[in-house]
Scaffold this motif. Structure first.
Motif, PDB file in Angstrom:
ATOM      1  N   UNK A 121       0.847  -1.190   0.000  1.00  0.00           N
ATOM      2  CA  UNK A 121       0.000   0.000   0.000  1.00  0.00           C
ATOM      3  C   UNK A 121       0.883   1.242   0.000  1.00  0.00           C
ATOM      4  N   UNK A 122       0.711   2.108  -0.989  1.00  0.00           N
ATOM      5  CA  UNK A 122       1.421   3.372  -1.012  1.00  0.00           C
ATOM      6  C   UNK A 122       2.928   3.251  -1.029  1.00  0.00           C
TER       7      UNK A 122
ATOM      8  N   UNK B 176       2.385  11.321  -2.412  1.00  0.00           N
ATOM      9  CA  UNK B 176       3.797  10.932  -2.327  1.00  0.00           C
ATOM     10  C   UNK B 176       4.180   9.890  -3.372  1.00  0.00           C
ATOM     11  N   UNK B 177       3.205   9.109  -3.795  1.00  0.00           N
ATOM     12  CA  UNK B 177       3.448   8.022  -4.749  1.00  0.00           C
ATOM     13  C   UNK B 177       2.480   8.177  -5.916  1.00  0.00           C
TER      14      UNK B 177
ATOM     15  N   UNK C 180      -4.141  -2.070  -8.121  1.00  0.00           N
ATOM     16  CA  UNK C 180      -5.482  -1.574  -7.841  1.00  0.00           C
ATOM     17  C   UNK C 180      -5.379  -0.150  -7.292  1.00  0.00           C
ATOM     18  N   UNK C 181      -6.144   0.763  -7.871  1.00  0.00           N
ATOM     19  CA  UNK C 181      -6.206   2.141  -7.398  1.00  0.00           C
ATOM     20  C   UNK C 181      -7.392   2.265  -6.437  1.00  0.00           C
ATOM     21  N   UNK C 182      -7.112   2.699  -5.222  1.00  0.00           N
ATOM     22  CA  UNK C 182      -8.142   2.810  -4.198  1.00  0.00           C
ATOM     23  C   UNK C 182      -8.722   4.222  -4.175  1.00  0.00           C
ATOM     24  N   UNK C 183     -10.027   4.313  -4.293  1.00  0.00           N
ATOM     25  CA  UNK C 183     -10.704   5.604  -4.379  1.00  0.00           C
ATOM     26  C   UNK C 183     -10.718   6.337  -3.037  1.00  0.00           C
ATOM     27  N   UNK C 184     -10.411   7.637  -3.096  1.00  0.00           N
ATOM     28  CA  UNK C 184     -10.458   8.526  -1.933  1.00  0.00           C
ATOM     29  C   UNK C 184      -9.515   8.104  -0.815  1.00  0.00           C
ATOM     30  N   UNK C 185      -8.380   7.495  -1.179  1.00  0.00           N
ATOM     31  CA  UNK C 185      -7.415   7.025  -0.183  1.00  0.00           C
ATOM     32  C   UNK C 185      -6.129   7.853  -0.278  1.00  0.00           C
ATOM     33  N   UNK C 186      -5.681   8.456   0.842  1.00  0.00           N
ATOM     34  CA  UNK C 186      -4.438   9.233   0.861  1.00  0.00           C
ATOM     35  C   UNK C 186      -3.242   8.329   1.147  1.00  0.00           C
ATOM     36  N   UNK C 187      -2.072   8.936   1.319  1.00  0.00           N
ATOM     37  CA  UNK C 187      -0.879   8.129   1.595  1.00  0.00           C
ATOM     38  C   UNK C 187      -0.829   7.676   3.062  1.00  0.00           C
TER      39      UNK C 187
END
Length: 229
Positions: A101-102, A185-186, A204-211
């Motif tokens: 993740x990230x 950041x990524x 997979x791109x996760x919607x509304x998710x920050x670093x």
């Protein structure tokens, strides 16, 4: 009684296993959760062997050997994801599947310089005192040294990335690379690029998710992890 599948959670740079407390409590219903702190993080002393992805991966390997774990699944957040994939490169027999993740993959002189410039303890104390205080609470009085070593590690990764494309192409471990669409950041592009290099990877791109993992709903993340493993 069936044995629970073992799942190791690896933290990111300037983080510690303390960040996984809530996530681990949710995942414990389905997994035997293990965590560790990389050297220099949390209450761990700095290693005499250095401060690098390679050293951290060796620490994970030693941890698994000490606990007589033959093979394990790994969730790696940010730097922890890089450590997990590097471990799969060096010791493929130890890693079953990886969820990142990230994780930042695009390390070059320019990107590493940008990242390192943000890690100046004196400026952090002056400009972001709340962050400085949280780092002190997490790592103790040695947090400025930890930040300096992290910045130096990033600069070294920019000059000589621990994993090059040809090495990535040899890693056969199944990997799920996730990136939040609000991660500043990524980039999504660098994450997708690595997913094309790794033979058994998906992105997979996760919607509304920050670093920041602290800003991500633990229940949502636990569900995503459980779905993959």
């Amino acid at each position: 009684m069936l044995m629970k599948r073992k799942l190791l959670l690896l933290h990111g740079a300037l983080g510690s296993s303390a960040y996984f407390k809530l996530l681990a409590s949710i995942l414990e219903e389905h997994y035997d959760i293990l965590t560790l702190d990389f050297s220099g993080h949390g209450s761990k002393k700095f290693s005499q062997k250095g401060f690098s992805i390679e050293v951290f991966a060796q620490e994970v390997f030693a941890f698994l050997e000490e606990k007589a774990i033959e093979k394990i699944d790994i969730f790696g957040y940010s730097m922890g994801g890089y450590v997990a994939v590097y471990l799969a490169h060096k010791h493929p027999e130890k890693v079953a599947k990886i969820f990142t993740l990230g994780t930042k993959w695009d390390w070059n002189p320019e990107s590493s310089e940008r990242e390192a410039q943000m890690l100046n303890p004196e400026i952090v104390i002056e400009k972001v005192p709340k962050w400085a205080q949280s780092l002190k609470e997490l790592h103790g009085e040695n947090w400025p040294e930890l930040m300096q070593k992290t910045a130096q590690m990033m600069l070294e990764m920019g000059q000589n990335p621990p994993l090059n494309p040809s090495q990535m192409e040899q890693i056969l471990t199944p990997v799920l690379l996730t990136i939040g669409d609000k991660d500043q950041m990524v980039s999504i592009d660098e994450t997708r690029h690595i997913s094309h290099l790794l033979p058994h990877a998906q992105c997979i791109v996760l919607k509304d998710i920050p670093h920041s993992i602290e800003q991500i709903d633990a229940a949502f993340l636990a569900e995503s992890i459980h779905h993959f493993f």
